[in-house]
Enzyme design. Structure first.
Site, PDB file in Angstrom:
ATOM      1  N   ASP A  90      41.890  34.782  23.725  1.00  0.00           N
ATOM      2  CA  ASP A  90      42.495  36.045  23.306  1.00  0.00           C
ATOM      3  C   ASP A  90      43.697  36.319  24.224  1.00  0.00           C
ATOM      4  OD1 ASP A  90      43.130  38.459  22.231  1.00  0.00           O
ATOM      5  OD2 ASP A  90      41.266  39.477  22.778  1.00  0.00           O
ATOM      6  N   ASN A 204      33.391  42.331  22.585  1.00  0.00           N
ATOM      7  CA  ASN A 204      33.326  43.339  23.644  1.00  0.00           C
ATOM      8  C   ASN A 204      34.561  44.231  23.676  1.00  0.00           C
ATOM      9  OD1 ASN A 204      35.055  41.442  24.395  1.00  0.00           O
ATOM     10  ND2 ASN A 204      33.957  40.802  26.225  1.00  0.00           N
ATOM     11  N   PHE A 206      36.548  47.553  22.931  1.00  0.00           N
ATOM     12  CA  PHE A 206      35.984  48.904  22.818  1.00  0.00           C
ATOM     13  C   PHE A 206      37.024  49.989  23.069  1.00  0.00           C
ATOM     14  CE2 PHE A 206      35.536  47.639  27.292  1.00  0.00           C
ATOM     15  CZ  PHE A 206      36.063  48.738  27.950  1.00  0.00           C
ATOM     16  N   HIS A 237      40.053  48.496  25.302  1.00  0.00           N
ATOM     17  CA  HIS A 237      40.043  47.055  25.572  1.00  0.00           C
ATOM     18  C   HIS A 237      40.277  46.306  24.261  1.00  0.00           C
ATOM     19  CE1 HIS A 237      37.444  43.249  26.568  1.00  0.00           C
ATOM     20  NE2 HIS A 237      38.706  43.022  26.888  1.00  0.00           N
ATOM     21  N   ASN A 329      44.613  38.053  30.356  1.00  0.00           N
ATOM     22  CA  ASN A 329      44.642  36.651  29.879  1.00  0.00           C
ATOM     23  C   ASN A 329      46.085  36.222  29.652  1.00  0.00           C
ATOM     24  OD1 ASN A 329      41.843  36.595  29.691  1.00  0.00           O
ATOM     25  ND2 ASN A 329      41.779  36.413  27.482  1.00  0.00           N
ATOM     26  N   SER A 380      32.984  52.226  34.946  1.00  0.00           N
ATOM     27  CA  SER A 380      34.178  51.390  35.006  1.00  0.00           C
ATOM     28  C   SER A 380      34.995  51.940  36.172  1.00  0.00           C
ATOM     29  CB  SER A 380      34.961  51.483  33.703  1.00  0.00           C
ATOM     30  OG  SER A 380      34.192  50.943  32.638  1.00  0.00           O
ATOM     31  N   HIS A 398      38.426  41.325  36.445  1.00  0.00           N
ATOM     32  CA  HIS A 398      38.881  41.983  35.212  1.00  0.00           C
ATOM     33  C   HIS A 398      37.745  42.761  34.551  1.00  0.00           C
ATOM     34  CE1 HIS A 398      36.473  39.276  32.923  1.00  0.00           C
ATOM     35  NE2 HIS A 398      37.069  39.549  31.773  1.00  0.00           N
ATOM     36  N   GLY A 401      31.957  40.888  34.223  1.00  0.00           N
ATOM     37  CA  GLY A 401      31.712  39.480  33.890  1.00  0.00           C
ATOM     38  C   GLY A 401      30.307  39.295  33.355  1.00  0.00           C
TER      39      GLY A 401
END
Ligand code: 5GP
Ligand code: MN
Ligand code: MN
Length: 478
Positions: A90, A204, A206, A237, A329, A380, A398, A401
């Protein structure tokens, strides 16, 4: 596999000698001891790529395709390599946080929070097959111009107090590249990606409504950034949807063919690489930039949709300025050690310290917010980089994990346990958009490492410090 622990530099910085080179690991003892042989095997495979300048894991490291998520890998631009496997599938996936004027108490009422979730879903399609609501945006403008390619009505003053905020409060609003490479892109990819702009995507990805707790030592920074205790913020995200998703496999095949031609073997068919200064390397890098442009614009449009939803709930004057948008990424050209380097970050976040020249103008003085998600049931974090982070090319974790694969999560965690971790049935229940928790069991908090151990690792390694902790109140999952 032979792994030899070479040195403990102290402060959660370990150096491990592998058969093909050295790997730096930033983790406290607890996180470090949980890393298994598979992540070292993967690092060793990656270290076979010639002339690597630096490779490291942040504490969120876990097995990925070809390369672990949590990898920072650096080559010199003059004679180095680029690898789609160390960018990730991604391309441009990242985080975005928006500030709101709301306080936690304002949305404590569960019925109101349910309304918020429904309102957001009216404007941000979360179903994997749902289609973009923005048919008036030209995809060619988006992939070549990033945020500058958007029609004016979608840009800053719509949901930020200052006109320029959308361009200054992001890691990158636009990457320039050689657009001739776009001629290679098949019609199918243009059509799919166009139909997805402003949609969240599954897994994941969101949109989360969170409440802020300021960390005392960094209160002065939090205030400068417009954060206050009890404030409601929106964390997003998402990535480059089908645009990046289809580029990855396409150019992985391209690299594989070239490697066969050059007689370069690979210990893992999913690990491909080419010299930066080859046709293959240039093609991938240029098209990667188009995906980074797509990704930042996609998050911008998701946030636009969220604001449209919140206007329905809180009135047409509702303001929701962006705090920051950054990616985890990519491969970026950056100056380090007085040389031009290509820094791959696959599942790592850049966290520049105060005064660093690469900071966006709005954050030159303080350093920029580094946005670190935990899970839908835990905190977070919003962090800021330290100058000591230079030792890791200014990369931090990031996220928490994964600690379990999707499959293993479904086999070991029960819906009951998931439901308890979301405090279902209480006043503080973390509300979720999905109809059943069973359908997103693989995304439960138990699927991820303990985020507090991850943050402790990064803080202890002197890479960054915490500005704010963000507690989840409502989650919209893709
Ligand atoms: P990735 O970019 O590797 O796909 O995921 C980034 C990180 O997001 C994960 O490592 C995890 O810590 C975090 N994460 C995944 N789902 C959620 C969620 O629903 N809410 C929050 N706050 N974080 C999440
Ligand atoms: Mn992603
Ligand atoms: Mn991501």
């Amino acid at each position: 596999m032979m792994t030899e622990f070479i040195r403990d530099h102290g402060s959660n910085h370990k150096e491990v000698r592998l058969p093909h080179g050295q790997l730096h690991v930033f983790a406290n003892d607890e996180v470090f001891s949980a890393l298994d042989h598979k992540v070292y095997q993967m690092a060793d495979n990656n270290l076979r790529i010639p002339r690597n300048v630096y490779m490291s894991y942040t504490p969120d490291a876990h097995v990925g395709i070809g390369t672990c998520i949590g990898t920072t890998a650096v080559w010199d631009l003059k004679d180095g390599f680029v690898s789609p496997s160390i960018v990730g599938s991604d391309i441009g996936c990242g985080m975005r946080v928006h500030l709101t004027p709301l306080r936690k108490e304002d949305i404590q009422d569960k019925q109101l929070r349910r309304e918020i979730i429904e309102a957001i879903e009216r404007y941000v399609p979360t179903n994997e097959r749902a289609s973009s609501q923005y048919k008036d945006i030209r995809l060619e403008d988006v992939v070549t111009e990033g945020l500058y390619g958007l029609p004016k009505r979608y840009v800053p003053d719509a949901y930020t107090p200052k006109k320029t905020r959308s361009f200054t409060h992001v890691e990158h609003a636009k990457f320039s590249f050689n657009t001739d490479y776009l001629d290679e892109i098949p019609d199918k990819m243009w059509a799919r990606a166009w139909g997805q702009l402003g949609t969240l995507g599954g897994g994941n990805h969101f949109i989360e409504i969170q409440s802020v707790i300021i960390q005392e030592e960094n209160r002065h920074i939090a205030e400068k950034w417009g954060l206050f205790d009890g404030q409601v913020v929106v964390m997003i995200h998402s990535g480059s949807r089908a645009w990046g998703g289809m580029l990855g496999p396409r150019y992985t095949r391209d690299f594989k063919k070239a490697m066969e031609l050059w007689g370069v073997g690979t210990p893992d068919p999913n690990l491909v690489y080419a010299p930066i200064n080859t046709e293959q390397g240039q093609r991938y890098l240029n098209l990667m930039y188009s995906a980074l442009n797509y990704a930042v614009t996609n998050r911008h449009m998701i946030a636009y949709g969220v604001r449209e939803g919140l206007k329905d709930v809180f009135g047409s004057e509702f303001e929701m300025p962006v705090l920051y948008d950054l990616m985890h990424n990519y491969a970026l050209k950056e100056p380090h050690r007085n040389r031009g380097m290509l820094v791959h970050r696959k599942g790592t976040t850049r966290a520049l310290p105060p005064g660093h020249p690469l900071n966006s103008p709005a954050y030159k003085e303080t350093g920029h917010p580094a946005l670190i998600p935990g899970s839908m049931g835990t905190s977070s974090y919003i962090m800021v980089g330290k100058k000591e982070g230079e030792k890791n090319f200014y990369s931090i974790c990031h996220g928490a994990g994964r600690v379990r694969s999707r499959r293993a999560t479904k086999e070991t965690v029960t819906v009951d346990q998931f439901s308890q971790s979301l405090k279902v049935g209480t006043e503080d229940e973390i509300l979720v958009n999905q109809r059943t928790l069973a359908s997103i069991l693989d995304e439960c908090p138990q699927a991820y490492k303990d985020v507090d151990q991850i943050i402790d690792s990064v803080v202890g390694a002197n890479l960054a410090s915490v500005v704010a902790q963000c507690r989840p109140m409502a989650v919209v999952k893709g």
